[in-house]
Scaffold this motif. Sequence first.
Motif, short mmCIF file in Angstrom:
data_model
loop_
_atom_site.label_atom_id
_atom_site.label_comp_id
_atom_site.label_asym_id
_atom_site.label_seq_id
_atom_site.Cartn_x
_atom_site.Cartn_y
_atom_site.Cartn_z
N SER A 191 -5.60 -7.38 2.83
CA SER A 191 -6.37 -6.89 1.68
C SER A 191 -7.10 -8.02 0.98
O SER A 191 -8.16 -7.81 0.38
CB SER A 191 -5.44 -6.18 0.69
OG SER A 191 -4.48 -7.09 0.16
N ALA A 204 -0.18 -7.39 5.30
CA ALA A 204 -0.94 -6.39 4.55
C ALA A 204 -1.58 -7.02 3.32
O ALA A 204 -2.73 -6.71 2.96
CB ALA A 204 -0.04 -5.22 4.15
N ALA A 207 -2.05 1.00 7.72
CA ALA A 207 -2.77 0.00 6.94
C ALA A 207 -4.28 0.06 7.15
O ALA A 207 -5.06 -0.26 6.25
CB ALA A 207 -2.26 -1.39 7.31
N THR A 239 -7.24 3.47 5.79
CA THR A 239 -8.04 3.54 4.55
C THR A 239 -9.20 2.55 4.53
O THR A 239 -10.02 2.59 3.62
CB THR A 239 -7.13 3.27 3.34
OG1 THR A 239 -6.46 2.02 3.54
CG2 THR A 239 -6.10 4.38 3.17
N ASN A 284 -6.16 -0.93 -1.60
CA ASN A 284 -5.05 -1.83 -1.30
C ASN A 284 -3.74 -1.30 -1.86
O ASN A 284 -2.68 -1.37 -1.20
CB ASN A 284 -5.33 -3.22 -1.87
CG ASN A 284 -6.50 -3.89 -1.19
OD1 ASN A 284 -6.86 -3.54 -0.06
ND2 ASN A 284 -7.13 -4.84 -1.87
N ASP A 300 -2.40 1.40 0.25
CA ASP A 300 -1.83 0.82 1.47
C ASP A 300 -0.40 0.32 1.22
O ASP A 300 0.51 0.56 2.03
CB ASP A 300 -2.70 -0.34 1.96
CG ASP A 300 -3.75 0.14 2.95
OD1 ASP A 300 -3.64 1.28 3.43
OD2 ASP A 300 -4.69 -0.62 3.23
N TYR A 301 -0.20 -0.39 0.11
CA TYR A 301 1.12 -0.94 -0.18
C TYR A 301 2.16 0.17 -0.31
O TYR A 301 3.30 0.06 0.17
CB TYR A 301 1.08 -1.77 -1.47
CG TYR A 301 0.46 -3.13 -1.30
CD1 TYR A 301 0.76 -3.93 -0.21
CD2 TYR A 301 -0.45 -3.63 -2.24
CE1 TYR A 301 0.18 -5.17 -0.05
CE2 TYR A 301 -1.03 -4.87 -2.07
CZ TYR A 301 -0.71 -5.64 -0.98
OH TYR A 301 -1.28 -6.88 -0.82
#
Length: 577
Positions: A284, A280, A160, A163, A248, A251-252
Amino acid sequence: MSFRRLITGIAALGLTSILLNVCGPRLLGHTTDLIFSGTLGGDRRRGIDYHAVTVTLAVTLAVYAVSGLCWILQGRLTTRVIQHAVSALRQEAGTKLSRLPLSYFDRQQRGEVLARVTNDVDNLSQSLQQTLSQVTNSLLLVLGIIVMMMWISPLLAVIALVTVPLALLGALAVGRRAQPQFARQWQSTGELSAYVEEMYSGHALVRSSGRGPDAVREFGERNRALLLAGFRAQFLSGLTQPVMSFVNNVDYVLIAVVGGLRVASGTLSIGEVQAFIQYAWQFSGPLSQLAALGNVMQSGVASAERIFEFLDAPEETPDPPASTAPPQPRGRVTLENVSFGYEPGRPLLRGIDLDVPAGRTVAVVGSTGAGKTTLVNLLMRFYEVTGGRILIDGADAAAMTRHALRSHFGTVPQDTWLFAGTVADNIAYGVSRLVTREEIEAASRAAAADHFIRTLPDSYDTVLADDGAGVSAGERQLLTIARAFLADPPILLLDEATSAVDTRTELLIQRATERLSAGRTTFVIAHRLSTIRKADLILVMDEGAVVERGTHAELLALGGLYARLHAAHAGRGTGTG
């Protein structure tokens, strides 16, 4: 409550709100594990433990409720701190205006100064209101979420976070390009405000001279410059949000894939993955919020730079700690080798010596730019002499406080200034003592203003529009003379203002100024030589020096510059005859 206590309270409430907020997803994840264990997990024979689920949900609801309450209280305290701070900033800006030398306003457009004191302060207030608590809470929330994510799964936490540097670098790159545009936007706003103020104050002249289309075209050009600067600033700062949104989403995807594999291997429970996904999402959120607030912060920073540039402008030299003003001023004025220049090595006035006994009238004449108005400004200490000294009743003007010095003077300027208020308030303006209505009316009668005042709708209680709109130029001048009568100063400064009025009003003004000058030391900046025949002394100035001095008859007999000026005025029908 002191600012220190308020800041401490804001920090405590914010920290409490954040700690409770980051506990919520973990509690919800535990609830999910209880339900899963009672239906599909190892405890499915015993079923769902509804009591444990109910207790956990109740605790979660209470946690979120207390967190929200702390957030509300923090917002209230933050608003209080910001508004008090901005109020103090406005007060400082207002005080700064009174400490700036006249030369500062000679170099600055009035609209530009007003834009810094009003528009920029308001923009800074709005920027602080929108960003201060949100930025602080977002940073604390990010820190708390990172701790919780590391607790659940260090591997997913690394995924997570990997990035985030890319997102921050992108946001910083955009911010560096947007910041100069915000500065240009507020500079253009100040320039447009200054132009509108100038065109509005000279509206009648603009229309009568047929320059209306030119003014509209110039306004359009300045407005377009503001449009371009604002568009560039907002567009560049708006690029931050798409960059953060892309990061974001990446990341997901990574968390969903890796988290699913960890659940399948039995390393994590479904509730832990659910809690991590919530973290998460929360992680974000603050980053996206910070990115979205980037343009607001940059706009506020640009305004702050303009405000502090104004506050850092050089001020007048400080007043002496103790004034040496004479206790009973009589009005004697002495100039000893006085010189003045805006810049070193470029004198505007040179070596002026003068001794005016109390009660005498001195007229100052000369062509435009000869230094007449500058000499009067030096008497009032609007400018500081660069050589020599000025004495008032034997006391050095530089050793007196400006308030004490200027209390000796009364002025009747050519450009009258009235404010939005009643006629009585305008006459009483500038008088340090409390005055009665009878005193105001007596001063008005002495200035030949009482008659026209009583013809107004509410007499002395008539409210004048801004800058005295609604009364004629001559009537405004009579009100200014009444103001000087009420102040009753020992020294009078007259900047003749009869050139733009009719003959009858001119006679009224001349008679009023003659009555006002009686028994007072008077300096007259003469534009019409016919008004100074009775002066005790006439100073003829040319290129910053007194080239001739004497009475009217003496100067005519001398046949110098004054005689030529007199002949030129007589040729235009304005001389003494």
